[in-house]
Design an enzyme around this catalytic site. Structure first.
Site, short mmCIF file in Angstrom:
data_model
loop_
_atom_site.label_atom_id
_atom_site.label_comp_id
_atom_site.label_asym_id
_atom_site.label_seq_id
_atom_site.Cartn_x
_atom_site.Cartn_y
_atom_site.Cartn_z
N HIS A 101 0.83 -1.21 0.00
CA HIS A 101 0.00 0.00 0.00
C HIS A 101 0.86 1.25 0.00
O HIS A 101 2.08 1.18 0.21
CB HIS A 101 -0.91 0.02 1.24
CG HIS A 101 -0.16 0.16 2.54
ND1 HIS A 101 0.53 -0.90 3.11
CD2 HIS A 101 0.05 1.22 3.35
CE1 HIS A 101 1.10 -0.49 4.23
NE2 HIS A 101 0.84 0.78 4.39
N ASP A 103 0.42 4.96 2.09
CA ASP A 103 -0.43 5.57 3.10
C ASP A 103 -1.17 6.77 2.50
O ASP A 103 -0.64 7.45 1.62
CB ASP A 103 0.44 6.08 4.27
CG ASP A 103 1.28 4.97 4.88
OD1 ASP A 103 0.85 3.81 4.88
OD2 ASP A 103 2.39 5.28 5.37
N HIS A 256 4.84 0.25 0.29
CA HIS A 256 5.54 -0.51 1.33
C HIS A 256 4.64 -1.63 1.86
O HIS A 256 3.43 -1.63 1.65
CB HIS A 256 6.06 0.38 2.46
CG HIS A 256 5.02 1.21 3.14
ND1 HIS A 256 4.59 2.43 2.65
CD2 HIS A 256 4.32 1.01 4.28
CE1 HIS A 256 3.68 2.94 3.46
NE2 HIS A 256 3.48 2.10 4.46
N ARG A 271 5.86 6.50 14.12
CA ARG A 271 5.73 7.06 12.77
C ARG A 271 5.27 8.51 12.81
O ARG A 271 4.26 8.83 13.45
CB ARG A 271 4.72 6.23 11.97
CG ARG A 271 4.71 6.58 10.50
CD ARG A 271 3.67 5.78 9.76
NE ARG A 271 2.43 6.54 9.66
CZ ARG A 271 1.36 6.11 8.99
NH1 ARG A 271 1.36 4.94 8.40
NH2 ARG A 271 0.27 6.86 8.94
O1 AKG Z 1 5.67 -1.27 10.37
C1 AKG Z 1 6.08 -1.06 9.25
O2 AKG Z 1 7.15 -1.51 8.83
C2 AKG Z 1 5.27 -0.21 8.29
C3 AKG Z 1 3.84 -0.11 8.72
C4 AKG Z 1 3.06 0.82 7.85
O3 AKG Z 1 2.46 0.44 6.89
C5 AKG Z 1 3.10 2.25 8.15
O4 AKG Z 1 3.65 2.65 9.18
O5 AKG Z 1 2.56 3.03 7.35
FE FE2 Z 2 1.77 2.14 5.73
#
Ligand code: AKG
Ligand code: FE2
Length: 280
Positions: A101, A103, A256, A271
């Site tokens: 996906h 984000d 990702h 994040r």
């Molecule tokens: O935990 C991760 O490696 C990525 C998770 C994810 O899709 C995000 O943080 O947008």
């Molecule tokens: Fe993500």
């Protein structure tokens, strides 16, 4: 005053670069930020290792690249509304982001990117895959490129973060605010990246629902083809995390996928997402 250029090394033939010899807890010069921006445009995702930074320093670093886009569905780290937690506990089965996906494609103005910092990593596994949507676009035939140029696609948050989503249900208290999952956005299927000018394939299996003017059933075979094509290993890089690792991805030019292969262990990431500009 530091006068050396950043030490930037590409991580694969497709995308990614690691930036070494820099401590993100120290104040950075404008020239260093500009070089990181350039590396992000050139490589799609930049990585740092062994960064011992506080949430305040993480926020200050992110703010050098734009305004923070506070995600309305993720649980925030205690005391830091700007910092989303990406967490999996030893007893939990589902992870966050365990499929290809980008984000925020359900937003009319999708986020520029995210700066993900590993706080607690499992003893093994829990890697993240990235894929380059410029490479994926360029590898299509001229005929399909021409067809896609004329198409727009609908992206939605409803089936992922909304009331009826089994993903949101399985995520438990890690996600919330389901009644805010009302966004749908329309974007061209092929974008010109607002900064690099490169053409990118802009559909993803997480949030894209159908092509404008086509039914979901009519859209599914072509979307499935594009997803299979874009997920080819030649367009990917797989990143292994350690505590203090950082991945800063461009959310327009890359996909990702968080690999869920560490049952029984905790993985905790912080994040911060940076707001983007209009795509057209
Ligand atoms: O935990 C991760 O490696 C990525 C998770 C994810 O899709 C995000 O943080 O947008
Ligand atoms: Fe993500």
């Amino acid at each position: 005053m530091r006068n050396h250029r950043l030490d930037i090394t590409p991580t694969s033939g497709a995308l990614g670069a690691i930036i070494e010899g820099i401590d993100l807890s120290e104040p950075l010069e404008d020239a260093e930020i500009a070089e990181m921006r350039g590396a992000l445009n050139d490589h799609g995702v930049i990585f740092f290792r062994d960064q011992k930074i506080t949430p305040e320093q993480h926020i200050a670093f992110a703010e050098r690249f734009g305004n923070i886009d506070v995600n309305r569905f993720f649980k925030a780290a205690a005391g830091y509304p700007q910092v989303a937690e990406v967490r999996k506990e030893p007893g939990q089965k589902t992870n966050i982001g365990g499929g290809w996906h980008t984000d925020h494609s359900y937003d009319q103005v999708p986020a520029l990117g995210s700066i993900l910092l590993a706080r607690e990593t499992p003893t093994r596994g829990g890697d993240t895959l990235f894929a380059c949507m410029n490479r994926a676009y360029e590898a299509l035939s001229d005929g399909l490129k021409k067809t896609l140029e004329g198409l727009r696609a609908v992206h939605s948050s409803r089936h992922v973060f909304g009331e009826k989503s089994s993903y949101a249900k399985d995520a438990g208290d890690r996600l919330g605010n389901a009644d805010a999952a009302t966004q749908d956005a329309v974007h061209p299927v092929v974008l010109r990246h607002p900064e690099s000018g490169k053409k990118i394939l802009y559909v993803n299996s997480g949030f894209t629902t159908h092509f404008v003017g086509w039914t979901a059933e009519e859209s599914a075979p072509l979307l499935r083809y594009l997803y299979e094509h874009a997920a080819r290993p030649e367009f990917q890089y797989r990143f292994q995390w350690h505590d203090g690792s950082i991945a800063f991805w461009d959310n327009r030019s890359t996909w990702h996928y968080a690999v869920n292969d560490y049952d029984g262990e905790r993985r905790l990431m912080h994040r911060i997402t940076i707001a983007g500009g209009p795509l057209e």
